[in-house]
Design an enzyme around this catalytic site. Structure first.
Site, mmCIF file in Angstrom:
data_model
loop_
_atom_site.group_PDB
_atom_site.id
_atom_site.type_symbol
_atom_site.label_atom_id
_atom_site.label_comp_id
_atom_site.label_asym_id
_atom_site.label_seq_id
_atom_site.Cartn_x
_atom_site.Cartn_y
_atom_site.Cartn_z
ATOM 1 N N LYS A 116 0.863 -1.358 0.104
ATOM 2 C CA LYS A 116 -0.042 -0.047 -0.013
ATOM 3 C C LYS A 116 0.968 1.211 -0.009
ATOM 4 O O LYS A 116 0.460 2.333 -0.484
ATOM 5 C CB LYS A 116 -1.102 0.076 1.260
ATOM 6 C CG LYS A 116 -2.005 -1.187 1.048
ATOM 7 C CD LYS A 116 -2.812 -1.218 -0.101
ATOM 8 C CE LYS A 116 -3.896 -2.377 0.079
ATOM 9 N NZ LYS A 116 -3.274 -3.570 -0.053
ATOM 10 N N LYS A 158 -2.559 1.871 9.277
ATOM 11 C CA LYS A 158 -2.882 0.660 8.276
ATOM 12 C C LYS A 158 -1.749 -0.024 7.740
ATOM 13 O O LYS A 158 -0.635 0.527 7.746
ATOM 14 C CB LYS A 158 -3.438 1.466 6.805
ATOM 15 C CG LYS A 158 -4.774 2.364 6.985
ATOM 16 C CD LYS A 158 -5.132 2.822 5.546
ATOM 17 C CE LYS A 158 -5.709 2.106 4.602
ATOM 18 N NZ LYS A 158 -6.298 2.756 3.446
ATOM 19 N N LYS A 201 -4.963 10.537 7.116
ATOM 20 C CA LYS A 201 -6.158 11.221 7.784
ATOM 21 C C LYS A 201 -7.177 10.110 7.624
ATOM 22 O O LYS A 201 -7.578 9.564 6.821
ATOM 23 C CB LYS A 201 -6.278 12.416 7.075
ATOM 24 C CG LYS A 201 -7.490 13.424 7.733
ATOM 25 C CD LYS A 201 -6.980 13.957 8.838
ATOM 26 C CE LYS A 201 -8.185 14.901 9.551
ATOM 27 N NZ LYS A 201 -7.943 15.357 10.898
ATOM 28 N N TYR A 202 -8.031 10.374 9.041
ATOM 29 C CA TYR A 202 -9.176 9.572 8.940
ATOM 30 C C TYR A 202 -10.274 10.280 8.676
ATOM 31 O O TYR A 202 -10.910 11.339 9.145
ATOM 32 C CB TYR A 202 -9.409 9.133 10.454
ATOM 33 C CG TYR A 202 -10.661 8.124 10.779
ATOM 34 C CD1 TYR A 202 -10.780 6.660 9.998
ATOM 35 C CD2 TYR A 202 -11.673 8.482 11.471
ATOM 36 C CE1 TYR A 202 -11.784 5.942 10.200
ATOM 37 C CE2 TYR A 202 -12.685 7.329 11.654
ATOM 38 C CZ TYR A 202 -12.830 6.198 11.171
ATOM 39 O OH TYR A 202 -13.869 5.480 11.279
ATOM 40 N N GLU A 275 -9.490 2.291 -6.304
ATOM 41 C CA GLU A 275 -10.621 2.280 -5.021
ATOM 42 C C GLU A 275 -9.993 4.038 -4.747
ATOM 43 O O GLU A 275 -9.078 3.973 -4.215
ATOM 44 C CB GLU A 275 -10.712 1.405 -4.037
ATOM 45 C CG GLU A 275 -11.017 -0.064 -4.852
ATOM 46 C CD GLU A 275 -11.330 -1.049 -3.738
ATOM 47 O OE1 GLU A 275 -11.198 -0.457 -2.471
ATOM 48 O OE2 GLU A 275 -11.659 -1.945 -4.194
ATOM 49 N N GLU A 287 -6.370 2.441 -2.834
ATOM 50 C CA GLU A 287 -5.655 1.019 -3.064
ATOM 51 C C GLU A 287 -6.063 0.832 -4.824
ATOM 52 O O GLU A 287 -6.925 1.378 -5.211
ATOM 53 C CB GLU A 287 -5.978 -0.010 -2.179
ATOM 54 C CG GLU A 287 -7.419 -0.575 -2.328
ATOM 55 C CD GLU A 287 -7.528 -1.727 -1.404
ATOM 56 O OE1 GLU A 287 -6.671 -2.208 -0.826
ATOM 57 O OE2 GLU A 287 -8.716 -2.011 -1.157
ATOM 58 N N ARG A 291 -6.971 -7.215 -9.946
ATOM 59 C CA ARG A 291 -7.634 -8.588 -10.239
ATOM 60 C C ARG A 291 -9.131 -8.295 -10.616
ATOM 61 O O ARG A 291 -9.481 -7.178 -10.606
ATOM 62 C CB ARG A 291 -7.684 -9.517 -9.146
ATOM 63 C CG ARG A 291 -8.240 -8.669 -7.875
ATOM 64 C CD ARG A 291 -8.406 -9.852 -6.836
ATOM 65 N NE ARG A 291 -8.650 -9.152 -5.470
ATOM 66 C CZ ARG A 291 -9.836 -8.601 -5.014
ATOM 67 N NH1 ARG A 291 -10.775 -8.546 -6.077
ATOM 68 N NH2 ARG A 291 -10.101 -8.114 -3.993
ATOM 69 N N ARG A 337 -24.691 -8.930 -1.748
ATOM 70 C CA ARG A 337 -23.681 -10.398 -1.355
ATOM 71 C C ARG A 337 -24.453 -11.086 -0.417
ATOM 72 O O ARG A 337 -24.427 -10.450 0.934
ATOM 73 C CB ARG A 337 -22.493 -9.836 -0.817
ATOM 74 C CG ARG A 337 -21.371 -8.990 -1.964
ATOM 75 C CD ARG A 337 -20.269 -8.822 -1.298
ATOM 76 N NE ARG A 337 -19.596 -8.010 -2.229
ATOM 77 C CZ ARG A 337 -17.988 -7.944 -2.032
ATOM 78 N NH1 ARG A 337 -17.529 -8.596 -1.127
ATOM 79 N NH2 ARG A 337 -17.221 -7.152 -2.841
#
Length: 447
Positions: A116, A158, A201-202, A275, A287, A291, A337
């Site tokens: 990452k 992370k 940063k959140y 993303e 990220e 795939r 899902r």
């Protein structure tokens, strides 16, 4: 074009790949553990090879067994599917070293995007905006405190090699930083064998937006619009929709073009997804998944393009079948899902299916490997079905989805069908007014 493809996966995604291959005139080889001997993809494939006992490490993660199966069946290529070996750079290298084609990106690109920190640094240099945070891994809690002080609390710690929400901890203030830092490193070490972490940063109320991409070896790079994956529980996606109800046409076009430019500059081959977190009109890269995505289905529904087919064509060295101007977005699609879990506690619910009635009708697609009397094994991910619904607009799509969820029957085991029925009845969801923490708040209120 390939004559025979080995599918190194299981469940609904193995069946999805098999179907694409058969429609292209390609023979398939299914590999399976002893627990999956009666699986639908094994029944339908032209050939099948047992590669080990139920534990994933002894079967679906057993590289020598997979390569041996490819050799003895004379496969030309190996499709890794989703999960398992799909983002393992060493596996991709070994596939190529043994004379098979890996249906996916190059090992180099898997490796770059699998870390990452490296991924964030790479895309930043190519023009993508990133969440404010550390320039790289943060080796000590003291350095973490310095970074957090600069970008401001709350912060998100992370795992550098992370995914699926593992190795992620929030520190709301300086007092909680040390504990969150330690927990994140320990969890990262246990999950990935790598305890490197970085800090971002959140963001308090972001949406999770991802852009579907495809590149080939002829210099083409396309985007297929975005998906909104903000309905999540513990960083795991539950419902996805395309297009996002939170973006306007300009934002959609801008972020799609920007993401496609990035993979063009990278020389990326195959399907991939970039993303973002979207907050207050701004996009921040988080990220890239190198795939196929579980939720590729809703993109297929609004574009009419078979992404798996294109993935296979590109791996065979062919150019993509479309120009960017050919890709038109039609209507709205939502995917639910369905997991074999208790809808309140989310405890796994393996067992034998005693009744299976999927919904049908116009604009309805069910991707599932279930059948009546099938035994859902306890050894793997609990995803057992994907309900995908398409409508001319979001309102029509929601009405069709409600009908389909009422009609869907899976007896003999517990499933999350009930949870989906509750979610789509909420006014916030009907209005498209939600963020990545909406579901957690909703579930907390239900207790």
């Amino acid at each position: 074009m390939f004559e025979k493809v080995l599918i190194a996966n299981r469940g609904e995604i193995a069946l999805r790949i098999h179907r694409a291959c058969r429609e292209m005139g390609i023979h398939t080889v299914a590999v399976h553990s002893t627990a999956d001997a009666d699986a639908m993809h094994v029944r339908l494939a032209d050939e099948s090879v047992c590669i080990g006992p139920p534990p994933s490490k002894d079967s679906y993660l057993n590289i020598p067994a997979i390569l041996t199966a490819a050799a003895i069946t004379g496969a030309d290529a190996i499709h890794p599917g989703i999960g398992f070996m799909s983002e393992n750079a060493r596996f991709a290298e070994m596939v190529e070293e043994h004379g098979f084609t890996f249906i996916g990106p190059t090992p180099e690109h898997i490796r770059i995007m699998g870390d990452k920190v490296t991924a964030k640094d790479t895309v930043r240099k190519l023009g993508l905006p990133t969440v404010p945070g550390s320039a790289g891994a943060v080796p000590t809690v003291e350095e973490a405190a310095v970074v957090a002080g600069k970008i401001g609390y709350p912060v998100l710690i992370k795992a550098a090699a992370g995914g699926g929400g593992k190795g992620m901890k929030v520190a709301n203030d300086a007092k909680g930083l040390a504990e969150a830092y330690s927990l994140a490193r320990n969890e990262a070490r246990a999950a990935f064998g790598n305890d490197e972490v970085y800090i971002e940063k959140y963001l308090l109320h972001p949406r999770h937006i991802e852009v579907q991409l495809l590149g080939d070896t002829h210099g083409h790079a396309l985007h297929f619009g975005e998906r909104d994956c903000s309905i999540q529980r513990r960083h795991q996606k539950v419902i996805e929709e395309a297009p996002s109800p939170g973006l306007n046409v300009k934002e959609r076009n801008d972020i799609g073009k920007l993401a496609a430019d990035v993979i063009r500059k990278l020389g990326y081959r195959g399907v991939g997804t970039i993303e973002f977190l979207y907050d207050q009109g701004k996009f921040y890269f988080i990220e890239m998944n190198t795939r196929l995505q579980i939720e590729h289905t809703i993109t297929e529904m609004i574009t009419g393009i078979d992404l798996v087919r294109e993935q296979i064509r590109v791996a065979a060295g062919l150019p993509v079948s479309y120009e960017q101007s050919d890709i038109k977005f039609n209507g709205h699609a939502i995917e639910c899902r369905i997991n074999a879990e208790n809808p309140q506690t989310f405890a796994p619910s393996p067992g034998t299916v005693r009744g299976f009635h999927p919904p049908g009708g116009l604009g309805v697609r069910v991707d599932s490997a279930l059948y009546d009397s099938y035994r859902v094994p306890p050894h793997y991910d609990s995803l057992i079905a994907k309900l995908i619904v398409h409508g001319a607009n979001r309102n029509e799509c929601l009405l069709r989805l409600r009908r389909c969820l009422e009609e869907f029957v899976i007896d003999g085991i517990e499933t999350t069908l009930g949870l989906h029925r509750r979610i789509i009845a909420q006014q916030d969801f009907i209005n498209g007014d939600y963020d990545i923490r909406w579901l957690e708040r909703f579930l907390a209120e239900q207790q």
